[in-house]
Design an enzyme around this catalytic site. Structure first.
Site, PDB file in Angstrom:
ATOM      1  N   GLU A 165      -2.957  -8.894   3.854  1.00 25.01           N
ATOM      2  CA  GLU A 165      -2.864  -9.609   4.604  1.00 25.01           C
ATOM      3  C   GLU A 165      -4.425  -9.503   5.081  1.00 25.01           C
ATOM      4  O   GLU A 165      -5.612  -9.648   5.694  1.00 25.01           O
ATOM      5  CB  GLU A 165      -2.144  -9.284   5.673  1.00 25.01           C
ATOM      6  CG  GLU A 165      -2.875  -7.350   5.696  1.00 25.01           C
ATOM      7  CD  GLU A 165      -1.805  -6.559   5.391  1.00 25.01           C
ATOM      8  OE1 GLU A 165      -2.586  -5.352   5.298  1.00 25.01           O
ATOM      9  OE2 GLU A 165      -1.778  -6.918   4.196  1.00 25.01           O
ATOM     10  N   CYS A 205       0.683  -1.205  -0.086  1.00 26.53           N
ATOM     11  CA  CYS A 205      -0.166   0.244  -0.158  1.00 26.53           C
ATOM     12  C   CYS A 205       0.673   1.396  -0.115  1.00 26.53           C
ATOM     13  O   CYS A 205       1.377   1.766  -0.509  1.00 26.53           O
ATOM     14  CB  CYS A 205      -0.841  -0.077   0.972  1.00 26.53           C
ATOM     15  SG  CYS A 205      -2.320   0.943   1.266  1.00 26.53           S
ATOM     16  N   HIS A 212      -3.673  -4.790  -0.920  1.00 23.61           N
ATOM     17  CA  HIS A 212      -3.159  -5.224   1.500  1.00 23.61           C
ATOM     18  C   HIS A 212      -3.420  -7.046   0.887  1.00 23.61           C
ATOM     19  O   HIS A 212      -4.730  -7.479   1.482  1.00 23.61           O
ATOM     20  CB  HIS A 212      -4.634  -5.002   2.199  1.00 23.61           C
ATOM     21  CG  HIS A 212      -3.959  -3.281   2.538  1.00 23.61           C
ATOM     22  ND1 HIS A 212      -2.962  -2.754   3.869  1.00 23.61           N
ATOM     23  CD2 HIS A 212      -4.572  -2.315   2.319  1.00 23.61           C
ATOM     24  CE1 HIS A 212      -3.370  -1.889   3.330  1.00 23.61           C
ATOM     25  NE2 HIS A 212      -4.435  -1.544   2.755  1.00 23.61           N
TER      26      HIS A 212
END
Length: 194
Positions: free
Chosen positions: A177, A77, A175
């Site tokens: 995750e 990001c 992202h």
């Protein structure tokens, strides 16, 4: 596998640590130059505003350390955006790893882009076992312009670089995750890079 997440006060750290734990790898959070240099893999996260994040990197002398790293580094990001030449956000000079500019989305679309979008034209071992047009989770108001280092792109307002690579440096706008099984596969691939 010794994984380090760079701690400079601008990251969504807990969800990243959980994501690596699920892959059987513990990721430590540190701003110690010695620990960062000694790591097998380095994660450069980022949430927030580019110019204030760059000031925090400079304060911790990480702006000189990061470009000198030789192991695989993954910018996520804002972390990816700070690896670019410049950002329109706060008129910020980046670390210059990726030879492109970070620009603001136009007023024609809802900003920030929040939610799921596809990544296309995948060109790297980072995307092993990930299908073209897989969905990833994004939250951002600025984007990296397409360049010769682009290894995936996404369409929102314009076609932009959702992933970049230069030598041992990788960057993803999304992202991983927070991107379910596909994001977990990408982090696994990052751990397994040669």
């Amino acid at each position: 596998m010794n994984v380090v997440i760079i701690d400079y006060g601008a990251g969504n750290i807990k969800s990243l640590q959980y994501a690596f734990n699920r892959l059987g790898s513990s990721a430590i959070l540190t701003n110690s130059p010695e620990k960062i240099k000694a790591a097998d893999r380095v994660i450069f996260p980022g949430v927030g505003q580019a110019s204030s994040a760059m000031k925090m990197l400079q304060k911790n002398k990480l702006d000189h350390l990061i470009p000198s790293l030789t192991q695989p580094v993954l910018g996520i990001c804002l972390g990816m955006q700070l690896l670019c030449n410049t950002s329109e956000e706060g008129n910020t000079k980046g670390l210059g790893i990726f030879d492109t500019q970070v620009k603001q989305f136009s007023k024609n679309v809802k900003v920030p882009q929040v939610g799921w979008n596809t990544i296309e034209n995948l060109k790297s071992d980072l995307f092993k076992s990930i299908n073209d047009k897989a969905y990833m989770y994004l939250v951002h108001s600025y984007y990296a312009a397409i360049n010769y280092q682009t290894i995936a792109h996404t369409s929102y307002d314009t076609i932009y670089a959702s992933a970049l690579q230069h030598n041992n440096f990788y960057g993803v706008q999304f992202h991983p995750e927070k991107s379910g099984d596909v994001g977990a596969q990408l982090l696994k691939n990052f751990l397994e890079l040669d």
